[in-house]
Motif scaffolding. Sequence first.
Motif, short mmCIF file in Angstrom:
data_model
loop_
_atom_site.label_atom_id
_atom_site.label_comp_id
_atom_site.label_asym_id
_atom_site.label_seq_id
_atom_site.Cartn_x
_atom_site.Cartn_y
_atom_site.Cartn_z
N ASP A 40 36.25 -13.56 -101.64
CA ASP A 40 36.61 -14.23 -100.39
C ASP A 40 36.99 -13.21 -99.31
O ASP A 40 38.00 -13.35 -98.64
CB ASP A 40 37.74 -15.23 -100.62
CG ASP A 40 37.92 -16.17 -99.44
OD1 ASP A 40 36.96 -16.39 -98.68
OD2 ASP A 40 39.05 -16.70 -99.28
N CYS A 41 36.16 -12.19 -99.16
CA CYS A 41 36.38 -11.14 -98.15
C CYS A 41 35.32 -11.29 -97.06
O CYS A 41 34.17 -10.90 -97.26
CB CYS A 41 36.31 -9.76 -98.80
SG CYS A 41 37.57 -9.47 -100.05
N VAL A 42 35.70 -11.84 -95.93
CA VAL A 42 34.73 -12.19 -94.89
C VAL A 42 34.14 -10.98 -94.18
O VAL A 42 33.09 -11.08 -93.56
CB VAL A 42 35.33 -13.17 -93.85
CG1 VAL A 42 35.71 -14.49 -94.52
CG2 VAL A 42 36.53 -12.55 -93.15
N TYR A 43 34.78 -9.81 -94.26
CA TYR A 43 34.28 -8.62 -93.58
C TYR A 43 33.44 -7.72 -94.49
O TYR A 43 32.90 -6.71 -94.04
CB TYR A 43 35.43 -7.82 -92.98
CG TYR A 43 36.20 -8.61 -91.96
CD1 TYR A 43 35.63 -8.93 -90.74
CD2 TYR A 43 37.49 -9.07 -92.22
CE1 TYR A 43 36.32 -9.68 -89.80
CE2 TYR A 43 38.19 -9.81 -91.29
CZ TYR A 43 37.61 -10.11 -90.07
OH TYR A 43 38.29 -10.84 -89.15
N ILE A 44 33.32 -8.07 -95.74
CA ILE A 44 32.49 -7.30 -96.67
C ILE A 44 31.03 -7.69 -96.46
O ILE A 44 30.71 -8.87 -96.40
CB ILE A 44 32.91 -7.56 -98.13
CG1 ILE A 44 34.27 -6.96 -98.41
CG2 ILE A 44 31.88 -7.04 -99.11
CD1 ILE A 44 34.29 -5.44 -98.42
N GLU A 45 30.19 -6.67 -96.34
CA GLU A 45 28.77 -6.91 -96.12
C GLU A 45 27.95 -5.93 -96.95
O GLU A 45 28.50 -5.19 -97.76
CB GLU A 45 28.43 -6.82 -94.62
CG GLU A 45 28.52 -5.44 -94.01
CD GLU A 45 29.89 -4.81 -94.01
OE1 GLU A 45 29.97 -3.67 -94.50
OE2 GLU A 45 30.86 -5.41 -93.56
N ASP A 46 26.66 -5.90 -96.73
CA ASP A 46 25.75 -5.10 -97.54
C ASP A 46 26.14 -3.63 -97.61
O ASP A 46 26.02 -3.00 -98.66
CB ASP A 46 24.33 -5.22 -97.00
CG ASP A 46 23.74 -6.61 -97.18
OD1 ASP A 46 24.33 -7.40 -97.94
OD2 ASP A 46 22.71 -6.89 -96.56
#
Length: 82
Positions: A40-46
Motif C-alpha cells: 500500500d505504497c502509493v509512491y512506489i513505481e517501476d
Amino acid sequence: PKENTKFHIVEIDASGSSISHYGFEHFIGFDYIQKLIIHDCVYIEDEAMNQLHLLKNSLTELQVSLCGNISDNGLRHLKELM
C-alpha cells in the motif's frame, strides 16, 4: 546490550509509507536485509523495482502488494533477484 554493540537491520516493513525509488539508494551497504514488505505504497513505481537488486545478496523474502503504480514492466525487474 553493551556499548559499541553492532546491530544489523534485517527486516523493513514499509506498509503504508510514503517511500519512493529516491530512497532506495540508501539500501547501499545494507548487507543484512532479509525481508522487505512494500504494501500500500502509493509512491512506489517501476523504478523502485529496478533498484531492488541492491538487496540481492541478502533478501530472502519480498512482499509487494497494493502498489498501483507498479506495472508488469516493473515486476520484470524482480528476476534480477534470482
